[in-house]
Design a protein around this motif. Structure first.
Motif, PDB file in Angstrom:
ATOM      1  N   VAL A   1       9.008  99.243   6.713  1.00 17.18           N
ATOM      2  CA  VAL A   1       8.577 100.120   7.806  1.00 17.18           C
ATOM      3  C   VAL A   1       7.359  99.518   8.511  1.00 17.18           C
ATOM      4  CG1 VAL A   1       7.530 102.382   8.290  1.00 17.18           C
ATOM      5  CG2 VAL A   1       9.565 102.224   6.843  1.00 17.18           C
ATOM      6  N   LEU A   2       6.391  99.043   7.729  1.00 18.61           N
ATOM      7  CA  LEU A   2       5.200  98.427   8.326  1.00 18.61           C
ATOM      8  C   LEU A   2       5.560  97.161   9.094  1.00 18.61           C
ATOM      9  CD1 LEU A   2       2.456  98.774   5.562  1.00 18.61           C
ATOM     10  CD2 LEU A   2       2.948 100.313   7.486  1.00 18.61           C
ATOM     11  N   ARG A   3       6.397  96.324   8.504  1.00 14.87           N
ATOM     12  CA  ARG A   3       6.787  95.063   9.163  1.00 14.87           C
ATOM     13  C   ARG A   3       7.555  95.333  10.455  1.00 14.87           C
ATOM     14  NH1 ARG A   3       4.126  90.973   7.654  1.00 14.87           N
ATOM     15  NH2 ARG A   3       3.707  90.814   5.448  1.00 14.87           N
ATOM     16  N   ALA A   4       8.399  96.346  10.447  1.00 17.17           N
ATOM     17  CA  ALA A   4       9.129  96.704  11.670  1.00 17.17           C
ATOM     18  C   ALA A   4       8.149  97.106  12.765  1.00 17.17           C
ATOM     19  CB  ALA A   4      10.123  97.833  11.394  1.00 17.17           C
ATOM     20  N   ALA A   5       7.094  97.814  12.399  1.00 17.22           N
ATOM     21  CA  ALA A   5       6.070  98.188  13.383  1.00 17.22           C
ATOM     22  C   ALA A   5       5.370  96.952  13.929  1.00 17.22           C
ATOM     23  CB  ALA A   5       5.062  99.151  12.757  1.00 17.22           C
TER      24      ALA A   5
ATOM     25  N   ASP B   1      -1.760  95.995  20.012  1.00 20.02           N
ATOM     26  CA  ASP B   1      -1.787  97.283  19.325  1.00 20.02           C
ATOM     27  C   ASP B   1      -1.053  97.276  17.983  1.00 20.02           C
ATOM     28  OD1 ASP B   1      -3.361  98.519  21.278  1.00 20.02           O
ATOM     29  OD2 ASP B   1      -1.600  99.085  22.451  1.00 20.02           O
ATOM     30  N   SER B   2      -1.056  96.140  17.312  1.00 22.84           N
ATOM     31  CA  SER B   2      -0.370  96.043  16.025  1.00 22.84           C
ATOM     32  C   SER B   2      -0.953  96.999  14.996  1.00 22.84           C
ATOM     33  CB  SER B   2      -0.449  94.610  15.488  1.00 22.84           C
ATOM     34  OG  SER B   2       0.201  93.717  16.354  1.00 22.84           O
ATOM     35  N   VAL B   3      -2.270  97.096  14.943  1.00 18.84           N
ATOM     36  CA  VAL B   3      -2.904  97.986  13.962  1.00 18.84           C
ATOM     37  C   VAL B   3      -2.557  99.434  14.272  1.00 18.84           C
ATOM     38  CG1 VAL B   3      -5.110  98.810  13.039  1.00 18.84           C
ATOM     39  CG2 VAL B   3      -4.758  96.360  13.421  1.00 18.84           C
ATOM     40  N   ALA B   4      -2.598  99.808  15.530  1.00 17.00           N
ATOM     41  CA  ALA B   4      -2.252 101.183  15.907  1.00 17.00           C
ATOM     42  C   ALA B   4      -0.803 101.493  15.534  1.00 17.00           C
ATOM     43  CB  ALA B   4      -2.478 101.396  17.398  1.00 17.00           C
ATOM     44  N   ARG B   5       0.081 100.533  15.715  1.00 16.96           N
ATOM     45  CA  ARG B   5       1.489 100.748  15.337  1.00 16.96           C
ATOM     46  C   ARG B   5       1.629 100.891  13.822  1.00 16.96           C
ATOM     47  NH1 ARG B   5       2.387  96.688  19.061  1.00 16.96           N
ATOM     48  NH2 ARG B   5       3.117  95.262  17.453  1.00 16.96           N
ATOM     49  N   LEU B   6       0.820 100.141  13.067  1.00 20.40           N
ATOM     50  CA  LEU B   6       0.841 100.314  11.607  1.00 20.40           C
ATOM     51  C   LEU B   6       0.391 101.716  11.220  1.00 20.40           C
ATOM     52  CD1 LEU B   6      -0.572  97.053   9.971  1.00 20.40           C
ATOM     53  CD2 LEU B   6       1.807  97.775  10.217  1.00 20.40           C
ATOM     54  N   VAL B   7      -0.655 102.201  11.865  1.00 16.70           N
ATOM     55  CA  VAL B   7      -1.127 103.561  11.591  1.00 16.70           C
ATOM     56  C   VAL B   7      -0.012 104.557  11.889  1.00 16.70           C
ATOM     57  CG1 VAL B   7      -2.748 105.370  12.331  1.00 16.70           C
ATOM     58  CG2 VAL B   7      -3.577 103.040  11.884  1.00 16.70           C
TER      59      VAL B   7
ATOM     60  N   ARG C   1      -4.336  93.208   7.505  1.00 21.69           N
ATOM     61  CA  ARG C   1      -5.136  92.041   7.939  1.00 21.69           C
ATOM     62  C   ARG C   1      -4.346  91.197   8.942  1.00 21.69           C
ATOM     63  NH1 ARG C   1      -6.839  90.638   3.272  1.00 21.69           N
ATOM     64  NH2 ARG C   1      -4.965  89.525   2.710  1.00 21.69           N
ATOM     65  N   GLU C   2      -3.060  91.021   8.669  1.00 22.74           N
ATOM     66  CA  GLU C   2      -2.196  90.280   9.594  1.00 22.74           C
ATOM     67  C   GLU C   2      -2.138  90.974  10.946  1.00 22.74           C
ATOM     68  OE1 GLU C   2       2.548  89.264  10.057  1.00 22.74           O
ATOM     69  OE2 GLU C   2       1.756  89.590   8.034  1.00 22.74           O
ATOM     70  N   ALA C   3      -2.012  92.285  10.949  1.00 24.11           N
ATOM     71  CA  ALA C   3      -1.982  93.043  12.208  1.00 24.11           C
ATOM     72  C   ALA C   3      -3.301  92.895  12.956  1.00 24.11           C
ATOM     73  CB  ALA C   3      -1.678  94.514  11.930  1.00 24.11           C
ATOM     74  N   ALA C   4      -4.402  92.974  12.221  1.00 24.23           N
ATOM     75  CA  ALA C   4      -5.723  92.841  12.845  1.00 24.23           C
ATOM     76  C   ALA C   4      -5.888  91.451  13.467  1.00 24.23           C
ATOM     77  CB  ALA C   4      -6.818  93.106  11.816  1.00 24.23           C
ATOM     78  N   ALA C   5      -5.416  90.439  12.768  1.00 25.50           N
ATOM     79  CA  ALA C   5      -5.495  89.079  13.300  1.00 25.50           C
ATOM     80  C   ALA C   5      -4.633  88.947  14.556  1.00 25.50           C
ATOM     81  CB  ALA C   5      -5.068  88.067  12.238  1.00 25.50           C
ATOM     82  N   ARG C   6      -3.440  89.536  14.549  1.00 27.73           N
ATOM     83  CA  ARG C   6      -2.572  89.494  15.733  1.00 27.73           C
ATOM     84  C   ARG C   6      -3.239  90.159  16.936  1.00 27.73           C
ATOM     85  NH1 ARG C   6       3.695  90.919  14.193  1.00 27.73           N
ATOM     86  NH2 ARG C   6       3.986  89.274  12.653  1.00 27.73           N
TER      87      ARG C   6
END
Length: 184
Positions: free
Chosen positions: A66-70, A77-83, A130-135
């Protein structure tokens, strides 16, 4: 579609372990509700702790998917999508808190291997954040990942108290405050 006996055991064990606890769920009840023989259980999982480990691993793989799909939805906005993905997971599958945390609590002294594996899963989630934040181009992805992880864990624990309706909005507001802007 026919469910295999192994999957029936895993599905039933996940439901019972999550709602009633790992130690509180007896083998007799598990095999009765799964509709399998005790020997079938032991064929697939020679020890209850192996069943617990398999349930946790399978659930964690679904959560990570689910997280990876986001993350894969696109740039920005990768972090926001993870949230958002985490909050949707909570609303759909985790209304009573985190199964990994429950396992860590029940198995820390009883079976350290289960505790260690659950802890590794939590660290893997931090890695995805961390990966989302880096993206997203965060100046310090490690630090942001730690903060976002706290938001997600807090959301998980708050869900039974505040309800699913508020979790996403509150989590997004905290994320927006960290970035010095209002959350959508």
């Amino acid at each position: 579609m026919t469910v295999s006996k192994r999957d029936a055991l895993l599905d039933t064990a996940e439901r019972l372990f999550y709602t009633e606890g790992f130690h509180a769920t007896g083998i007799d009840r598990l095999v009765n509700e799964a509709g399998v023989a005790r020997m079938t259980l032991y064929h697939h999982f020679p020890a209850k702790e192996e069943l617990v480990a398999a349930v946790l691993a399978r659930r964690h793989r679904r959560y990570l998917a689910v997280l990876r799909a986001a993350l894969d939805e696109g740039p920005g906005d990768s972090v926001a999508r993870l949230v958002d993905a985490h909050c949707a997971w909570l609303a759909e599958r985790s209304a009573h808190g985190c199964m990994l945390v429950k396992a860590m609590g029940e198995y820390e002294h009883h079976d350290p291997a289960v505790h260690i594996n659950a802890l590794a899963c939590k660290r893997e989630v931090i890695g995805v954040i961390r990966e989302a934040a880096a993206r997203d181009g965060a100046g310090d992805p490690e630090r942001l990942a730690g903060r976002v992880y706290l938001i997600l864990e807090g959301a998980t624990q708050a869900l039974p108290v505040t309800g699913a309706e508020r979790i996403r909005a509150d989590a997004r507001a905290l994320l927006g405050a960290m970035h010095g802007r209002e959350a959508p």
